[in-house]
Design a protein around this motif. Structure first.
Motif, short mmCIF file in Angstrom:
data_model
loop_
_atom_site.label_atom_id
_atom_site.label_comp_id
_atom_site.label_asym_id
_atom_site.label_seq_id
_atom_site.Cartn_x
_atom_site.Cartn_y
_atom_site.Cartn_z
N GLU A 265 0.84 -1.20 0.00
CA GLU A 265 0.00 0.00 0.00
C GLU A 265 0.87 1.25 0.00
N VAL A 266 0.42 2.27 -0.71
CA VAL A 266 1.07 3.58 -0.64
C VAL A 266 -0.01 4.66 -0.65
N ASP A 267 0.36 5.84 -0.21
CA ASP A 267 -0.54 6.99 -0.24
C ASP A 267 -0.27 7.88 -1.45
N VAL A 268 0.98 7.86 -1.91
CA VAL A 268 1.40 8.67 -3.04
C VAL A 268 2.15 7.78 -4.01
N PRO B 198 -7.17 1.51 -6.07
CA PRO B 198 -8.37 1.11 -5.33
C PRO B 198 -8.22 1.26 -3.82
N GLY B 199 -7.04 0.93 -3.28
CA GLY B 199 -6.82 1.09 -1.84
C GLY B 199 -6.89 2.54 -1.42
N MET B 200 -6.33 3.43 -2.23
CA MET B 200 -6.42 4.85 -1.92
C MET B 200 -7.88 5.30 -1.86
N ALA B 201 -8.66 4.85 -2.85
CA ALA B 201 -10.07 5.24 -2.89
C ALA B 201 -10.83 4.72 -1.67
N GLU B 202 -10.51 3.50 -1.26
CA GLU B 202 -11.18 2.94 -0.07
C GLU B 202 -10.83 3.73 1.18
N ARG B 203 -9.58 4.20 1.28
CA ARG B 203 -9.14 4.94 2.46
C ARG B 203 -9.54 6.42 2.41
N GLY B 204 -9.98 6.87 1.22
CA GLY B 204 -10.46 8.24 1.09
C GLY B 204 -9.39 9.28 0.91
N TRP B 205 -8.17 8.87 0.59
CA TRP B 205 -7.09 9.83 0.34
C TRP B 205 -6.00 9.16 -0.47
N GLY B 206 -5.46 9.88 -1.42
CA GLY B 206 -4.33 9.35 -2.19
C GLY B 206 -3.96 10.29 -3.32
N PHE C 66 -8.33 7.34 -15.20
CA PHE C 66 -8.27 6.88 -13.81
C PHE C 66 -8.80 7.95 -12.85
N ALA C 67 -8.61 9.23 -13.18
CA ALA C 67 -9.18 10.29 -12.35
C ALA C 67 -10.69 10.18 -12.31
N LYS C 68 -11.30 9.87 -13.44
CA LYS C 68 -12.75 9.69 -13.48
C LYS C 68 -13.18 8.45 -12.69
N ALA C 69 -12.34 7.42 -12.73
CA ALA C 69 -12.68 6.16 -12.05
C ALA C 69 -12.75 6.32 -10.54
N VAL C 70 -12.06 7.32 -9.99
CA VAL C 70 -12.08 7.53 -8.54
C VAL C 70 -12.69 8.89 -8.18
N ALA C 71 -13.54 9.39 -9.03
CA ALA C 71 -14.18 10.68 -8.79
C ALA C 71 -14.92 10.67 -7.45
N GLY C 72 -14.74 11.73 -6.69
CA GLY C 72 -15.47 11.89 -5.44
C GLY C 72 -14.93 11.12 -4.26
N THR C 73 -13.76 10.48 -4.42
CA THR C 73 -13.22 9.64 -3.33
C THR C 73 -12.21 10.37 -2.47
N GLY C 74 -11.78 11.55 -2.86
CA GLY C 74 -10.70 12.23 -2.14
C GLY C 74 -9.33 11.93 -2.70
N VAL C 75 -9.28 11.14 -3.77
CA VAL C 75 -8.02 10.79 -4.43
C VAL C 75 -7.86 11.66 -5.68
N THR C 76 -6.67 12.15 -5.92
CA THR C 76 -6.41 12.92 -7.13
C THR C 76 -5.44 12.16 -8.04
N VAL C 77 -5.64 12.34 -9.34
CA VAL C 77 -4.79 11.69 -10.35
C VAL C 77 -4.43 12.75 -11.39
N ASN C 78 -3.15 12.98 -11.57
CA ASN C 78 -2.69 14.04 -12.47
C ASN C 78 -1.45 13.63 -13.25
N SER C 79 -1.17 14.37 -14.30
CA SER C 79 0.09 14.25 -15.03
C SER C 79 0.87 15.55 -14.91
N VAL C 80 2.19 15.43 -14.92
CA VAL C 80 3.08 16.58 -14.92
C VAL C 80 3.77 16.62 -16.28
N LEU C 81 3.55 17.70 -17.01
CA LEU C 81 4.19 17.87 -18.31
C LEU C 81 5.56 18.51 -18.10
N ALA C 82 6.56 17.68 -18.01
CA ALA C 82 7.92 18.17 -17.79
C ALA C 82 8.53 18.62 -19.11
#
Length: 263
Positions: free
Chosen positions: A81-84, A125-133, A167-183
């Motif tokens: 498990e990880v948070d980030v 999925p674990g992040m979504a269950e815990r409500g943060w990630g 994946f951001a849509k798949a966990v919408a409303g869970t408190g988890v964010t999913v982003n890309s960084v354009l380096a």
């Protein structure tokens, strides 16, 4: 602003050097318990010792080839498990677009896209269950401005934008964010080698990088290569509670390379 990740566990792939190492160092500085992952035990050990010496925190590492299903299984067994999650692992290189065969296309997709998909599928999925990630993908300006000298790289980075948005849509409303960084074009060991491929002669590094940007990345408003720590700063912000309203986004740290007035 103070970024505090105390009590959070963060996994950064491709983190024995370059951008990944800078991100891991930044997350550890913010208080996260960081796990490094790459293939070389020697490089990982040196990276972990370096971070521990600078900021402490007892950095862990897992040597695994996550371009394979077996390597991924080993990693998630040791780190269930990880948070980030920062999906940084990637390869790049200049190539004649007409000479890139099917096997090379597959290698780029396996490394740059499917490694991230497999880890996201496990940890999200674990992040979504815990409500943060926080899940991040280190993409590239090449996702938007496809470079003629490395189409296969650019296309895989474009694919990551679709992956993160889905994946951001798949966990919408869970408190988890999913982003890309354009380096944008970043000063790493690999990029130094890449610059030397495209800039002939034995020029001093500062002159060579300026010529590379001027001739091969003229859109850059920064007019220099970006340092890994500058990418890491954005990744650390996105990993923090401060970025709770940023999700499904492609966030630019490109030195103004992408010629657009919206992200």
């Amino acid at each position: 602003m103070r970024i505090d990740l105390t009590g959070r566990t963060a996994l950064v792939t491709g983190s024995s050097q370059g951008i990944g190492l800078a991100v891991a160092r930044g997350l550890a500085s913010a208080g996260a318990a960081v796990v490094l992952c790459a293939r070389s035990e020697d490089r990982l050990r040196a990276a972990a010792e370096g971070i521990d010496g600078e900021v402490g925190g007892g950095v862990r590492w897992v040597a695994a080839d996550i371009t394979t299903a077996d390597g991924t299984a080993r990693l998630v067994q040791e780190v269930p498990e990880v948070d980030v999650l920062v999906n940084n692992l990637g390869i790049f290189g200049a190539a004649d677009p007409f000479a890139i065969d099917d096997d090379e296309w597959r290698r780029y997709f396996e490394t740059n896209v499917l490694t991230a998909v497999r880890l996201t599928r496990h940890y999200l999925p674990g992040m979504a269950e815990r409500g943060w990630g926080r899940v991040q993908y280190v993409s590239s300006d090449s996702a938007v401005v496809t470079p003629a000298e490395m189409i296969h790289y650019g296309v895989t980075k474009t694919a990551l934008l679709g992956v993160h948005r889905g994946f951001a849509k798949a966990v919408a409303g869970t408190g988890v964010t999913v982003n890309s960084v354009l380096a944008g074009p970043t000063h790493t060991g690999g990029v130094e080698e890449f610059v030397r491929q495209l800039v002939p002669g034995d020029l001093p590094w500062e002159e060579a990088q300026r010529r590379f940007v001027r001739e091969h990345r003229p859109q850059s408003l920064l007019q220099r290569l970006i340092e890994p720590e500058e990418i890491a700063n954005m990744c650390c912000y996105l990993a923090s509670p401060l970025a709770s309203a940023t999700t499904g986004a492609a966030v630019r740290v490109d030195g103004g390379y992408v010629d657009a007035i919206v992200p």
